[in-house]
Design a protein around this motif. Structure first.
Motif, PDB file in Angstrom:
ATOM      1  N   GLY A 131     -27.135  69.563  27.446  1.00  0.00           N
ATOM      2  CA  GLY A 131     -28.506  69.939  27.134  1.00  0.00           C
ATOM      3  C   GLY A 131     -28.935  71.255  27.759  1.00  0.00           C
ATOM      4  N   LYS A 132     -28.196  71.731  28.769  1.00  0.00           N
ATOM      5  CA  LYS A 132     -28.552  72.994  29.426  1.00  0.00           C
ATOM      6  C   LYS A 132     -27.790  74.160  28.814  1.00  0.00           C
ATOM      7  CE  LYS A 132     -29.169  69.489  32.405  1.00  0.00           C
ATOM      8  NZ  LYS A 132     -28.540  68.162  32.271  1.00  0.00           N
ATOM      9  N   ALA A 133     -26.481  73.979  28.624  1.00  0.00           N
ATOM     10  CA  ALA A 133     -25.686  75.055  28.038  1.00  0.00           C
ATOM     11  C   ALA A 133     -26.176  75.384  26.634  1.00  0.00           C
ATOM     12  CB  ALA A 133     -24.209  74.653  28.013  1.00  0.00           C
ATOM     13  N   TYR A 134     -26.416  74.339  25.825  1.00  0.00           N
ATOM     14  CA  TYR A 134     -26.927  74.574  24.479  1.00  0.00           C
ATOM     15  C   TYR A 134     -28.316  75.194  24.524  1.00  0.00           C
ATOM     16  CZ  TYR A 134     -23.194  72.161  22.007  1.00  0.00           C
ATOM     17  OH  TYR A 134     -21.975  71.815  21.466  1.00  0.00           O
ATOM     18  N   GLY A 135     -29.105  74.792  25.519  1.00  0.00           N
ATOM     19  CA  GLY A 135     -30.447  75.357  25.643  1.00  0.00           C
ATOM     20  C   GLY A 135     -30.416  76.851  25.892  1.00  0.00           C
ATOM     21  N   ILE A 136     -29.567  77.283  26.813  1.00  0.00           N
ATOM     22  CA  ILE A 136     -29.448  78.725  27.091  1.00  0.00           C
ATOM     23  C   ILE A 136     -28.887  79.452  25.879  1.00  0.00           C
ATOM     24  CG2 ILE A 136     -28.338  80.445  28.569  1.00  0.00           C
ATOM     25  CD1 ILE A 136     -28.361  78.377  30.823  1.00  0.00           C
ATOM     26  N   PHE A 137     -27.930  78.819  25.201  1.00  0.00           N
ATOM     27  CA  PHE A 137     -27.348  79.417  23.996  1.00  0.00           C
ATOM     28  C   PHE A 137     -28.425  79.656  22.940  1.00  0.00           C
ATOM     29  CE2 PHE A 137     -23.690  79.570  20.889  1.00  0.00           C
ATOM     30  CZ  PHE A 137     -22.965  80.514  21.602  1.00  0.00           C
ATOM     31  N   ALA A 138     -29.312  78.670  22.759  1.00  0.00           N
ATOM     32  CA  ALA A 138     -30.404  78.807  21.794  1.00  0.00           C
ATOM     33  C   ALA A 138     -31.385  79.884  22.231  1.00  0.00           C
ATOM     34  CB  ALA A 138     -31.131  77.470  21.624  1.00  0.00           C
ATOM     35  N   LEU A 139     -31.685  79.921  23.504  1.00  0.00           N
ATOM     36  CA  LEU A 139     -32.597  80.938  24.029  1.00  0.00           C
ATOM     37  C   LEU A 139     -32.047  82.344  23.774  1.00  0.00           C
ATOM     38  CD1 LEU A 139     -34.520  80.755  27.342  1.00  0.00           C
ATOM     39  CD2 LEU A 139     -33.121  82.758  26.907  1.00  0.00           C
ATOM     40  N   ARG A 158     -33.919  67.390  19.343  1.00  0.00           N
ATOM     41  CA  ARG A 158     -33.138  68.622  19.520  1.00  0.00           C
ATOM     42  C   ARG A 158     -33.631  69.737  18.593  1.00  0.00           C
ATOM     43  NH1 ARG A 158     -27.874  70.237  20.945  1.00  0.00           N
ATOM     44  NH2 ARG A 158     -28.132  68.903  22.783  1.00  0.00           N
ATOM     45  N   ILE A 159     -34.080  69.389  17.392  1.00  0.00           N
ATOM     46  CA  ILE A 159     -34.515  70.414  16.440  1.00  0.00           C
ATOM     47  C   ILE A 159     -35.761  71.125  16.945  1.00  0.00           C
ATOM     48  CG2 ILE A 159     -35.552  70.738  14.153  1.00  0.00           C
ATOM     49  CD1 ILE A 159     -33.498  68.844  13.040  1.00  0.00           C
ATOM     50  N   PHE A 160     -36.778  70.369  17.373  1.00  0.00           N
ATOM     51  CA  PHE A 160     -37.987  70.988  17.911  1.00  0.00           C
ATOM     52  C   PHE A 160     -37.673  71.842  19.136  1.00  0.00           C
ATOM     53  CE2 PHE A 160     -41.562  67.990  16.246  1.00  0.00           C
ATOM     54  CZ  PHE A 160     -41.330  68.496  14.972  1.00  0.00           C
ATOM     55  N   LYS A 161     -36.824  71.296  19.987  1.00  0.00           N
ATOM     56  CA  LYS A 161     -36.486  72.003  21.225  1.00  0.00           C
ATOM     57  C   LYS A 161     -35.743  73.297  20.938  1.00  0.00           C
ATOM     58  CE  LYS A 161     -34.535  71.053  25.794  1.00  0.00           C
ATOM     59  NZ  LYS A 161     -33.857  70.024  26.628  1.00  0.00           N
ATOM     60  N   THR A 162     -34.846  73.273  19.965  1.00  0.00           N
ATOM     61  CA  THR A 162     -34.087  74.475  19.619  1.00  0.00           C
ATOM     62  C   THR A 162     -35.011  75.575  19.106  1.00  0.00           C
ATOM     63  OG1 THR A 162     -32.123  73.166  19.096  1.00  0.00           O
ATOM     64  CG2 THR A 162     -32.240  75.382  18.170  1.00  0.00           C
ATOM     65  N   ILE A 163     -35.935  75.218  18.220  1.00  0.00           N
ATOM     66  CA  ILE A 163     -36.890  76.211  17.707  1.00  0.00           C
ATOM     67  C   ILE A 163     -37.719  76.788  18.841  1.00  0.00           C
ATOM     68  CG2 ILE A 163     -38.885  76.556  16.202  1.00  0.00           C
ATOM     69  CD1 ILE A 163     -37.768  74.378  14.381  1.00  0.00           C
ATOM     70  N   ALA A 164     -38.164  75.925  19.761  1.00  0.00           N
ATOM     71  CA  ALA A 164     -38.956  76.389  20.904  1.00  0.00           C
ATOM     72  C   ALA A 164     -38.157  77.364  21.762  1.00  0.00           C
ATOM     73  CB  ALA A 164     -39.412  75.196  21.735  1.00  0.00           C
ATOM     74  N   LEU A 165     -36.887  77.071  21.979  1.00  0.00           N
ATOM     75  CA  LEU A 165     -36.044  77.951  22.793  1.00  0.00           C
ATOM     76  C   LEU A 165     -35.782  79.277  22.089  1.00  0.00           C
ATOM     77  CD1 LEU A 165     -33.623  75.249  24.182  1.00  0.00           C
ATOM     78  CD2 LEU A 165     -35.230  76.620  25.511  1.00  0.00           C
ATOM     79  N   PHE A 166     -35.635  79.253  20.769  1.00  0.00           N
ATOM     80  CA  PHE A 166     -35.549  80.510  20.015  1.00  0.00           C
ATOM     81  C   PHE A 166     -36.756  81.394  20.354  1.00  0.00           C
ATOM     82  CE2 PHE A 166     -32.993  78.826  16.090  1.00  0.00           C
ATOM     83  CZ  PHE A 166     -31.875  78.723  16.895  1.00  0.00           C
ATOM     84  N   MET A 167     -37.937  80.783  20.332  1.00  0.00           N
ATOM     85  CA  MET A 167     -39.175  81.537  20.550  1.00  0.00           C
ATOM     86  C   MET A 167     -39.294  82.024  21.985  1.00  0.00           C
ATOM     87  SD  MET A 167     -41.807  79.218  18.293  1.00  0.00           S
ATOM     88  CE  MET A 167     -41.501  78.956  16.543  1.00  0.00           C
ATOM     89  N   ILE A 168     -38.843  81.221  22.935  1.00  0.00           N
ATOM     90  CA  ILE A 168     -38.863  81.669  24.330  1.00  0.00           C
ATOM     91  C   ILE A 168     -37.925  82.848  24.519  1.00  0.00           C
ATOM     92  CG2 ILE A 168     -38.261  80.986  26.691  1.00  0.00           C
ATOM     93  CD1 ILE A 168     -39.265  78.195  26.005  1.00  0.00           C
TER      94      ILE A 168
END
Length: 418
Positions: A63-71, A212-222
Motif C-alpha cells: 500500500g505504500k510502494a504503490y501509493g508513491i508510484f501513483a503520486l 484503491r481506486i479513490f485513493k489512486t486518483i487522490a494520489l495522482f492529484m497530490i
C-alpha cells in the motif's frame, strides 16, 4: 535533492521511483505474484522467520510502494503539462492517446501478472485531465475527500446504524478463489487467458471494494500539487516542508495503526470490526507512505551518492515493472519453474533481491547507449503516431539557487554594458 536535474529529468524523482520499484518487486516475490502459498515440510524456525519477513515486508511496502508510484504518476503529468508547447486541447488529446497506449502495455503485462496497475493507471489517469485547469485549493479538497474513502465510510455508517445489516459478499473473493484454485495446473496460454479474464475481474473488484481506486486518483492529484509547488527541487523551504510532513504523518500514523490493529479485539461484531479495519488501514497506509516518502527525500539530501543508484532503475520504470512480471511469473507459476511450492517468504525475498540487482545492472548497461528504456522508447514512439512530440519550451531551471545564478549573470552583463 536534485543536483543533476536539467530541464527533462529530476534525479530525486527517478531515485524515488526506483526505490518504489524495489519495494514492489520484493512484495510481489513474497506474494508469488498473486499466487499465495507456503511450502510444506519446512522447519518450525524457518516458518517463524518466514512469518516475520512477511509481516515486515508487508508493513513497509504494501500500500505504500504503490501509493508513491501513483503520486509520481501525477507528478510526471505535471511536468508534461507544464512543458506543453501547444494549446491545452491539443495537449489533452495527446495525453489521452498516450494513456491509451499505456493501457495496451498494461493489458500485455496482465498476460503475465493479473495484479498489473498500468491499465488501471491509464483509465484513472483521465482524472488528471479533468482537474488540470483547476486551482490548487479545489484539487486539494477533492483529494482529501477521496482519501477519506466516502464509500467505505458509507458502508461503515450503515453497519453502525443497523446492527442487522449485512454487507454484500465481495466479488473479488469470488474471482480470486477461482483463480488461485486452478493456477498451478495451467499451461502458459491457459494462465494468460485466465489473467485477462477472471484475474483482471478479481483485481478490478478488489480495487473498488478496498477503496484503491479513490485513493489512486487522490494520489495522482497530490503528485500534481507537489509538482506545482516544486517540492522536489532543492532549497531550504522544501527541506522544512518535508520535515513537517515526516513529523506530522508519523504522529498521525501511530494512533491510526494502533486503532486498526486493536479494532478486532475492541468490537466483537465481525462486520463492524472488518469495516473499521478497512477504513483505518487505508488511512494508516497513507500516513506511513508519507513517512517513507519524506524520509527518502530528506535522506537523499544528505546521502544522494548512494540513493542515486536507484535513479538508474527509476529511469526505466516502465520496462522494469513489466520485466519483473514476466520473470516473476515464470519463476513461481506452474508453467515455469513452479517455485511457489518450495519458496517461503525468506527464499522469495532473496529471489526478489537478486532480481532487482540484475535489473539494476541491466539498466546501467542499457542506458550507456540509449536515452530511454526499451518499453519507454516504444511508448514514446507509439504515443507520437497520431500526435507527434511538439518542440519543447526553453528549459526552466528547477531550483532557486540556479535562478539566483541567472539573476547575478544578468546584473553583471548590465553593469558591463553600462
Amino acid at each position: 535533492m536534485s543536483n543533476s536535474t536539467g530541464p527533462l529529468r529530476i534525479e530525486t524523482v527517478d531515485a524515488l521511483r526506483g526505490f518504489t520499484l524495489f519495494g514492489i518487486i520484493l512484495l510481489h516475490n513474497i506474494e508469488h505474484f498473486d499466487h499465495y502459498s507456503s511450502p510444506e515440510g519446512q522447519s518450525y524456525l524457518l516458518t517463524l522467520i518466514d512469518l516475520a519477513i512477511w509481516k515486515i515486508t508487508v508493513f513497509l511496502f504494501a500500500g505504500k510502494a504503490y501509493g508513491i508510484f501513483a503520486l509520481l504518476f501525477g507528478f510526471t503529468f505535471y511536468l508534461q503539462y507544464s512543458r506543453k508547447n501547444n494549446s491545452v486541447l491539443t495537449f489533452k488529446a495527446r495525453y489521452l492517446w498516450r494513456l491509451s497506449v499505456l493501457f495496451l502495455i498494461g493489458i500485455f503485462n496482465t498476460i503475465f501478472y493479473p495484479g498489473d496497475i498500468l491499465a488501471l493507471y491509464a483509465v484513472l489517469g483521465v482524472s488528471l485531465l479533468l482537474v488540470s485547469d483547476w486551482n490548487s485549493k479545489a484539487i486539494f479538497v477533492l483529494a482529501v475527500i477521496l482519501l477519506l474513502q466516502p464509500f467505505l465510510l458509507l458502508s461503515l455508517f450503515q453497519i453502525i446504524n443497523d446492527p442487522a445489516y449485512l454487507p454484500p459478499n465481495k466479488m473479488s473473493d469470488f474471482y480470486f478463489n477461482m483463480v488461485r484454485t486452478k493456477a498451478p495446473l495451467y499451461t502458459f496460454s491457459e494462465k494468460a487467458i485466465e489473467n485477462l479474464t477472471l484475474g483482471k475481474l478479481a483485481v478490478v473488484f478488489w480495487s473498488l471494494e478496498t477503496g484503491r481506486i479513490f485513493k489512486t486518483i487522490a494520489l495522482f492529484m497530490i503528485g500534481l500539487l507537489l509538482g506545482r509547488q516544486k517540492r522536489f527541487s532543492y532549497n531550504e523551504v522544501n527541506v522544512r516542508f518535508w520535515r513537517r510532513v515526516l513529523v506530522i504523518s508519523g504522529l498521525v500514523f501511530i494512533p491510526l495503526f494502533t486503532f486498526k490493529s486493536a479494532s478486532t479485539r475492541i468490537f466483537m461484531d465481525e462486520n463492524l470490526s472488518g469495516a473499521l479495519r478497512q477504513v483505518f488501514n487505508s488511512w494508516s497506509n497513507f500516513a506511513l507512505m508519507l513517512v517513507v516518502l519524506a524520509s527518502f527525500v530528506l535522506v537523499y539530501t544528505k546521502f544522494d551518492t548512494f540513493l542515486s543508484r536507484f535513479a538508474v532503475v527509476g529511469r526505466m520504470s516502465l520496462t522494469n515493472y513489466v520485466m519483473q512480471s514476466i520473470v516473476g511469473s515464470f519463476i513461481y507459476y506452474g508453467y515455469g519453474l513452479g517455485l511457489y511450492k518450495y519458496a517461503g517468504a525468506t527464499a522469495s525475498l532473496l529471489i526478489g533481491l537478486i532480481s532487482f540487482i540484475l535489473q539494476y545492472f541491466f539498466c546501467r548497461w542499457w542506458l550507456r547507449s540509449h536515452k530511454h528504456g526499451p518499453l519507454e522508447s516504444i511508448w514514446r514512439w507509439a504515443s507520437s503516431i497520431w500526435y507527434p512530440e511538439p518542440l519543447s519550451k526553453p528549459s526552466v531551471l528547477p531550483n532557486l539557487e540556479a535562478k539566483a545564478i541567472l539573476v547575478d549573470k544578468e546584473q553583471l552583463n548590465q553593469n558591463h554594458t553600462r
